[in-house]
Design a protein around this motif. Structure first.
Motif, short mmCIF file in Angstrom:
data_model
loop_
_atom_site.label_atom_id
_atom_site.label_comp_id
_atom_site.label_asym_id
_atom_site.label_seq_id
_atom_site.Cartn_x
_atom_site.Cartn_y
_atom_site.Cartn_z
N ILE A 23 53.76 15.80 6.86
CA ILE A 23 54.75 15.92 5.79
C ILE A 23 55.15 14.52 5.35
N ILE A 24 55.19 14.30 4.04
CA ILE A 24 55.59 13.01 3.49
C ILE A 24 56.85 13.18 2.66
N ASP A 25 57.90 12.47 3.07
CA ASP A 25 59.16 12.47 2.34
C ASP A 25 58.97 11.71 1.03
N GLN A 26 59.30 12.36 -0.09
CA GLN A 26 59.17 11.74 -1.41
C GLN A 26 60.43 10.98 -1.82
N CYS A 54 51.34 24.80 15.38
CA CYS A 54 51.02 23.57 14.65
C CYS A 54 51.66 22.38 15.34
N THR A 55 50.99 21.25 15.24
CA THR A 55 51.60 19.97 15.57
C THR A 55 52.11 19.42 14.25
N VAL A 56 53.32 18.88 14.25
CA VAL A 56 53.92 18.42 13.00
C VAL A 56 54.34 16.95 13.13
N ILE A 57 53.92 16.15 12.14
CA ILE A 57 54.43 14.79 12.00
C ILE A 57 54.95 14.63 10.59
N TYR A 58 55.85 13.67 10.41
CA TYR A 58 56.34 13.43 9.06
C TYR A 58 56.58 11.95 8.86
N ARG A 59 56.39 11.51 7.62
CA ARG A 59 56.71 10.13 7.25
C ARG A 59 58.08 10.14 6.61
N SER A 61 61.73 8.45 5.00
CA SER A 61 61.98 7.66 3.80
C SER A 61 61.87 6.16 4.05
N MET A 62 61.81 5.74 5.32
CA MET A 62 61.63 4.33 5.66
C MET A 62 60.15 3.99 5.89
N GLY A 63 59.27 5.01 5.84
CA GLY A 63 57.84 4.78 5.99
C GLY A 63 57.30 4.95 7.39
N PHE A 64 58.13 5.44 8.32
CA PHE A 64 57.68 5.65 9.70
C PHE A 64 57.27 7.10 9.92
N TRP A 65 56.17 7.28 10.65
CA TRP A 65 55.72 8.60 11.07
C TRP A 65 56.37 8.92 12.40
N ASP A 66 56.96 10.11 12.50
CA ASP A 66 57.53 10.61 13.74
C ASP A 66 57.16 12.08 13.88
N SER A 77 62.72 22.48 16.58
CA SER A 77 63.36 22.32 17.89
C SER A 77 64.04 20.96 17.98
N ASN A 78 63.26 19.88 17.80
CA ASN A 78 63.84 18.53 17.79
C ASN A 78 62.81 17.54 17.25
N PHE A 79 63.26 16.31 17.09
CA PHE A 79 62.39 15.23 16.66
C PHE A 79 61.95 14.44 17.88
N TYR A 80 60.78 13.81 17.80
CA TYR A 80 60.37 12.89 18.86
C TYR A 80 59.73 11.66 18.22
N SER A 81 59.77 10.58 18.96
CA SER A 81 59.34 9.30 18.43
C SER A 81 57.82 9.15 18.45
N VAL A 82 57.28 8.77 17.31
CA VAL A 82 55.88 8.34 17.19
C VAL A 82 55.90 6.88 16.72
N ARG A 83 56.79 6.60 15.77
CA ARG A 83 57.09 5.26 15.25
C ARG A 83 55.85 4.46 14.86
N GLU A 84 55.05 5.04 14.02
CA GLU A 84 53.89 4.37 13.44
C GLU A 84 54.05 4.33 11.93
N THR A 85 53.54 3.29 11.30
CA THR A 85 53.54 3.23 9.84
C THR A 85 52.18 3.64 9.28
N ASP A 86 51.17 3.71 10.13
CA ASP A 86 49.82 4.10 9.73
C ASP A 86 49.56 5.54 10.16
N VAL A 87 49.20 6.40 9.22
CA VAL A 87 49.02 7.81 9.53
C VAL A 87 47.92 8.04 10.56
N GLU A 88 46.84 7.26 10.51
CA GLU A 88 45.75 7.46 11.47
C GLU A 88 46.21 7.14 12.89
N LYS A 89 47.02 6.10 13.05
CA LYS A 89 47.56 5.78 14.38
C LYS A 89 48.52 6.87 14.84
#
Length: 99
Positions: A23-26, A54-59, A61-66, A77-89
């Protein structure tokens, strides 16, 4: 006092071949972070299926994927930290292929 209602989050999304919802925040209206229940329900409605499994990640508004953890029924359920700016990572992290 005016009743100023903030519109729902604006977002785009796609699924990877291995069922990871991205998911990408516009950055219009509420943030995906603050409107996650609406975002997930809209995607579920558009896809005409529950998001359970499903596994869900989102970018954000600051550009971080979590990550977004879901219940067994596919609800937030909740959010968890991924803290990547590159979607592939970010995808590699949630797949468990890098730490």
């Amino acid at each position: 006092m005016r009743n100023s209602r903030i519109p729902h989050a604006s977002f785009t999304y796609e699924f990877s071949d291995d069922n990871i919802l991205q998911i990408i925040d516009q950055d219009q209206g509420k943030t995906v972070t603050n409107d996650i229940d609406y975002v997930l329900s809209e995607i579920s409605r558009e896809e005409n299926r529950p998001l359970a499994g499903c596994t869900v990640i989102y970018r954000d508004s600051m550009g971080f994927w979590d990550g977004v953890a879901l219940t067994a029924s596919g609800q937030f359920s909740n959010f968890y930290s991924v803290r990547e700016t590159d979607v592939e990572k970010a995808l590699q992290k949630v797949r468990g292929t890098i730490r």
